[in-house]
Enzyme design. Structure first.
Site, PDB file in Angstrom:
ATOM      1  N   LYS A   1       0.938  -1.200   0.070  1.00  0.00           N
ATOM      2  CA  LYS A   1      -0.117  -0.001  -0.025  1.00  0.00           C
ATOM      3  C   LYS A   1       0.943   1.345  -0.102  1.00  0.00           C
ATOM      4  CE  LYS A   1      -3.756  -2.327   2.364  1.00  0.00           C
ATOM      5  NZ  LYS A   1      -4.315  -2.725   3.836  1.00  0.00           N
TER       6      LYS A   1
ATOM      7  N   GLN B   1      -3.929  -1.187   9.873  1.00  0.00           N
ATOM      8  CA  GLN B   1      -3.950  -2.562   9.132  1.00  0.00           C
ATOM      9  C   GLN B   1      -4.461  -3.575  10.251  1.00  0.00           C
ATOM     10  OE1 GLN B   1      -2.878  -3.306   5.953  1.00  0.00           O
ATOM     11  NE2 GLN B   1      -3.811  -5.318   6.545  1.00  0.00           N
TER      12      GLN B   1
ATOM     13  N   ASP C   1     -10.679   3.102   4.671  1.00  0.00           N
ATOM     14  CA  ASP C   1     -10.880   1.928   4.675  1.00  0.00           C
ATOM     15  C   ASP C   1     -12.452   1.615   4.556  1.00  0.00           C
ATOM     16  OD1 ASP C   1      -8.853   0.026   3.905  1.00  0.00           O
ATOM     17  OD2 ASP C   1      -8.342  -0.182   5.852  1.00  0.00           O
TER      18      ASP C   1
END
Ligand code: NAD
Length: 280
Positions: free
Chosen positions: A52, A96, A119
């Site tokens: 990412k 994460q 997200d």
């Protein structure tokens, strides 16, 4: 012949669009920045985070890494999130998953400011998705829809079957398909008669984490199959949730690797740009 929908190529096109958007903001004095928070040293998470960050750098998004010890307390992580929420130079925050057991993921995700929640996991963004009122959309489901947009001209009235009901893939992708006026069936591990349900589908999205779950004779001729699964087979190769070699009669299929995976990352970049634009 089944059409293979090359997510890696489409993701590259998206990256070019995001890069142009990021550069336009630089011209207005904004350096788009994504904070990436990684707790612990899970090797898979480490790989995802690096991927990412590299992608962010490719499009000119500044990636600000926060690596925390596996023993970090929930309270300390929440303090960091609050600090990032308040930082005007940070536009997106990514934590994460999974988090170590002493930390409640839902409390952490619920602390990220919804407008920086790239997200799309904050309850406010989940609510917006379910009411069709904008917000940041989870990256993998958004990537699935962008792939479907390449092969489906009109979604209205199509039968869509989603296999898997996770909060990060199955449920949000079902909502997005519903928003497009598909007739959606969501299935899961306890669903009875799964093959027959899948046989009725014009669109199949499988996110089960089960290699070769969807067999060729489950898929009606002309159906479109989006394979979200990422598994390792006995030989250590990455494979999806569908028996790809049995899908010649399908209209379109996403490959694994090179299908949904790269789109997920491209959508993260797109969401970060969207968040930066909205903050101006
Ligand atoms: P999860 O484990 O949270 O959920 C899996 C879902 O599939 C559950 O609802 C379960 O009931 C259902 N399921 C499992 N086995 C099944 C079976 N045999 N029949 C019917 N339903 C079944 O998983 P997740 O986080 O949603 O991920 C699913 C898969 O997608 C995994 O392989 C994961 O690695 C992959 N994934 C890929 C990306 C990407 O970017 N390509 C992103 C997220 C997840």
């Amino acid at each position: 012949m089944v059409r293979i929908v090359q997510g890696d190529l489409i993701a590259r096109e998206m990256e070019n669009e995001v890069r142009a958007g990021v550069e336009a903001l630089v011209g207005k004095g904004v350096i788009v920045a994504l904070a990436v928070v990684l707790v612990g040293d899970d090797p898979a998470s480490d790989i995802y985070v690096r991927r990412k960050q590299r992608a962010a750098e490719r499009v000119g998004i500044r990636s600000v890494e926060h690596r925390l010890d596996a023993a970090t307390s929930e309270a300390d992580l929440l303090i960091l999130i609050e600090r990032l929420n308040a930082d005007p130079d940070i536009h997106g925050i990514l934590v994460q998953l999974p988090l170590p057991p002493q930390i409640a993921s839902d409390r952490v995700l619920g602390t990220i400011a919804p407008e920086k929640d790239v997200d799309g996991f904050h309850p406010v963004n989940v609510g917006r998705l379910s009411t069709g009122t904008g917000g940041l959309i989870p990256c993998t489901p958004l990537g699935c829809m962008m792939l479907l947009d390449r092969v489906v001209a009109d979604f209205r009235g199509l039968k869509a079957v989603v296999i898997g009901k996770s909060n990060i893939v199955g449920k949000p992708v079902a909502l997005l398909l519903l928003e497009r006026e598909c007739t959606v069936t969501v299935t899961h591990i306890h669903t009875r008669g799964l093959p027959d349900i899948v046989r009725s589908a014009d669109i199949i999205v499988v996110a089960a984490g089960s290699p070769r779950l969807v067999r060729g004779d489950w898929v009606k001729p002309g159906a479109v199959l989006i394979d979200v699964g990422i598994n390792r087979d006995a030989g250590g190769r990455i494979v999806g949730d569908a028996a790809a070699d049995e899908m010649d009669h399908a209209a379109a299929l996403t490959p694994v690797p090179g299908g949904v995976g790269p789109m997920t990352i491209a959508c993260l970049l797109r969401n970060t740009l969207q968040a930066a634009r909205a903050m101006r």
